[in-house]
Design an enzyme around this catalytic site. Structure first.
Site, PDB file in Angstrom:
ATOM      1  N   ARG A   1       0.812  -1.213   0.000  1.00 40.63           N
ATOM      2  CA  ARG A   1       0.000   0.000   0.000  1.00 40.63           C
ATOM      3  C   ARG A   1       0.854   1.275   0.000  1.00 40.63           C
ATOM      4  NH1 ARG A   1      -4.222  -1.207   2.138  1.00 40.63           N
ATOM      5  NH2 ARG A   1      -3.017  -2.545   3.510  1.00 40.63           N
ATOM      6  N   THR A   2       1.823   1.318   0.879  1.00 41.46           N
ATOM      7  CA  THR A   2       2.635   2.528   0.982  1.00 41.46           C
ATOM      8  C   THR A   2       3.505   2.717  -0.258  1.00 41.46           C
ATOM      9  OG1 THR A   2       2.669   2.324   3.385  1.00 41.46           O
ATOM     10  CG2 THR A   2       4.341   3.735   2.397  1.00 41.46           C
TER      11      THR A   2
ATOM     12  N   LYS B   1      22.831  -8.919   3.507  1.00 42.30           N
ATOM     13  CA  LYS B   1      23.931  -8.761   2.572  1.00 42.30           C
ATOM     14  C   LYS B   1      25.165  -8.164   3.201  1.00 42.30           C
ATOM     15  CE  LYS B   1      24.568  -6.871  -2.052  1.00 42.30           C
ATOM     16  NZ  LYS B   1      24.046  -5.904  -2.976  1.00 42.30           N
TER      17      LYS B   1
ATOM     18  N   ARG C   1      11.488   2.066   3.338  1.00 41.40           N
ATOM     19  CA  ARG C   1      10.833   1.213   4.336  1.00 41.40           C
ATOM     20  C   ARG C   1      11.888   0.210   4.801  1.00 41.40           C
ATOM     21  NH1 ARG C   1       5.740  -1.322   5.404  1.00 41.40           N
ATOM     22  NH2 ARG C   1       5.061   0.836   5.259  1.00 41.40           N
TER      23      ARG C   1
ATOM     24  N   HIS D   1       6.139   5.804  11.340  1.00 40.83           N
ATOM     25  CA  HIS D   1       5.613   5.751   9.989  1.00 40.83           C
ATOM     26  C   HIS D   1       4.967   7.125   9.766  1.00 40.83           C
ATOM     27  CE1 HIS D   1       4.045   4.492   6.302  1.00 40.83           C
ATOM     28  NE2 HIS D   1       3.304   3.473   6.653  1.00 40.83           N
TER      29      HIS D   1
END
Lengths: 324, 324, 324
Positions: free
Chosen positions: A60-61, A91, A113, A141
């Site tokens: 959604r974001t 990584k 995010r 957020h």
């Protein structure tokens, strides 16, 4: 805007001033709303480049940022939804190094995010271009809080001052609750009701902030008790996917923390029901979806949903950040 | 087109009429084929926005939709290949809610590859914009059937009427077999041979449909027996990744369900060999790839491959759905 | 360029001639560098279409190709970061079949990051459009070598001839070491120092090549011994994610294979420190990052980082490959 090394970043809700919201962001979001209705998109961000760095479960974001950017004429020059592949965990690359690479590539803004609280601030610390925190794990957020605040304002002619908001559910673990509470604290005469099971009560980081800002707040475990006093019902989901909740609804001390017909029955006629989504069982959808007060996902007639408000605010925010 | 609440959706093969295919879709696909050869792309979908919501292992289908959309001047404003991240299983969000969000964002069409049979219909039920089913788990894959039917028509001057098709392999589990069988049933004088191991025989949902439409069909477990009577060999893979097959090729009751030189030897000179891909061992590639009758992936000379036919049909379909 | 069936592919570092690098690629990369500084992007690749097929953990390489392509006016018509979903392992489709499908769709170039050595060559063997090897498992990563060589040339007025390079770390397992060593071998008067633990010594495939090309090379396990003689420090990470290393830094036979203040102290004032990234603990970042000789990720003042050089070389390469 939070300026770090003279660059405008969006890191946390606290950084945003009431003046910025009321005088700059929200009016521009209103304009974007008008353009949306007329499907008359302008292209003020032509030539601008966005990078989307996302970890999973963020459809959604990521979508609202990418769609907004493209409609404004900008480009999404790189997008990843498997951001855990670039993170320090998988990584071995640090967030600052990843950010530095995109900065070196010369893009204009990064929407991030990430998995760990504080990542966005770390990112901003090394970046010569704006970082937008699209959720830093259990941290904040802030753009969700902006869209939430805008939704409230859109439904109150008198503005956010004086609004009575009930946060319902896992108010301890829900980062959207925290971010919005920080923003509400900037307004006058605001009241907050935290409705949660005993063991999911709001934490002192928020209550200290509210006391400091003179915000009246109450705690309860039964939404029906306070339903008649509330302008905004902000229902949240159990933050299972953020690993912060173990509570069991069948537990009697859980109280009453859902929205259904019994809550609607005593709620004000001009109240609104919001939810950051996704929505599981915490709203009785069959009973509530068709009520005109339900604005979380889709609305009847002319009303604008919280989802769509999110798009308008995102469009406004990108323009503000990417304007010279 | 299936109209639900006055919106054109592509949900399942049965919904599509013979008239629509012959008079609208296929002629437009032919036009797209000519444009492709001349590399003279037009831009009829300028300003239109597509969203691709896919679960894993769907590279080919996602690619043909996204490439077709972009060549037509449209935009792919959001794409996910990790759709299981947005599905009800991983995140708790229902398909209707996910669809509603993109609908609220104001995009023009959603291409949906999902995990559960019926998801596309659920999606269409709440959507004010077209939903294209790009495969709903073990359900259907109607656009694959469209490209298959178009490929057949392209190789038969006389059209699809009267065609004899052999479906070979796991005809019980293969959703592409089912979808194409539904379409063939709309034509006259069609014959179908189902060639499969005993325990992977075609199910009554299909045979009942064929009987009702007066389609002659036969069942066997040895493709060599019927190879000389067939116009179209439609070879399918074992649907291991859909979790529907456990059969073992070394089992003697398995019969002969692959294409190789021994099948080519008795096949008609103007037959064609098709495969929805990916192709594992069920076609002996070394023996069959260079045969002019093999059209599944690449062809010699002027002939158009099934893969490329898929692109043309997809381009045509997007134009039809997105035209006013 | 390696021509296979008259198509220009980039498969391995050995294929690239010194003349091509010095006379064609590097000058064009310089031009791209100037455009970048002026932010004056041209659009020579308008109408050209790129496909990015990547397996996980490849953010940086995928990003530089996609960003370069878009800035040049081209389109990225399809991109996957979950390429293991299309590979022979997960789905049963062979690399040649996957490539053939995109070839049939009519795109102009494929950038391929795959899991197995030799995949890029397999891909080129069936393709009528250029394949760019963006890393084939433990095989090669030729475009990394191009950006590395370009970075060296950018910092040496006298060019690559005569340069003394130290490769430090797991020189046996590092594919970027191999690819760059192949390129250095094409120049005159070049010296190479391989600095590694005893059990991670360079293999005979490289040393045979160097002998054949008359390149002087030395092996040691302590970078401090040779630091004063080196023009280019090329530090590599432990290739844990490629499954090629098990060595333990606490092992005394490991030697001294990191860059820190003690190495900087004896290094030449005009040496440069490079790293293909991501960088873990093998450079002491706190001690080295701010040194003007550190060019791996970000530089002070006017100097151009290795990361940015990568973007310029990629832009140049795409233009050369996609020009008629």
């Amino acid at each position: 805007m939070r300026l770090i090394n003279d660059v405008k970043h969006v890191i946390e809700a606290q950084q945003l001033s009431r003046r910025f919201l009321d005088n700059t962001l929200f009016p521009l979001a209103d304009e974007e709303g008008l353009r949306f209705v007329r499907r008359d998109f302008h292209k003020p961000l032509t030539g601008k480049e966005m990078v989307s760095l996302f970890v999973g479960e963020s459809t959604r974001t990521r979508a609202r940022f990418e769609i907004a950017m493209r409609r404004l004429g900008g480009e999404v020059v790189f997008s990843t939804e498997a951001g855990d592949k670039f993170s320090s965990i998988a990584k071995g690359e640090s967030i600052p190094d990843t950010i530095t690479i995109f900065d070196e590539y010369g893009v204009d803004v990064i929407v991030l995010r990430s998995q760990n609280k504080g990542d966005a601030l770390l990112a901003a610390g090394v970046s010569s271009i704006p970082i937008i925190n699209a959720g830093d794990g259990p941290g904040q957020h802030p753009t969700q809080a902006l869209l939430d605040a805008y939704t409230i304002r859109r439904y109150r002619k008198e503005g956010i001052d004086g609004v009575a908001t009930a946060f319902i559910g896992d108010v301890q673990g829900g980062r959207t609750v925290h971010s919005l509470a920080y923003i509400l604290g900037k307004y006058e005469g605001v009241k907050i009701y935290f409705v949660s099971p005993e063991d999911r009560r709001i934490g002192p980081n928020i209550t200290d902030y509210l006391k400091e800002h003179g915000v009246e707040y109450h705690e309860t475990n039964d939404v029906r008790e306070i339903a008649s006093k509330v302008d905004v019902f902000y229902q949240t989901r159990t933050q299972v996917n953020l690993g912060t909740s173990t509570w069991d609804r069948s537990d009697p001390n859980h109280g009453y923390t859902i929205i259904d017909q019994s809550v609607l029955a005593t709620a004000k006629s001009d109240a609104i029901i919001m939810h950051p989504l996704p929505c599981l069982g915490e709203i009785n959808r069959r009973e509530v979806d068709d009520d005109p007060r339900a604005v979380y996902i889709k609305t009847r007639g002319e009303r604008v949903s919280q989802v769509r408000c999110g798009l308008f605010v995102t469009s406004a925010l990108l323009q503000i950040i990417l304007s010279a």
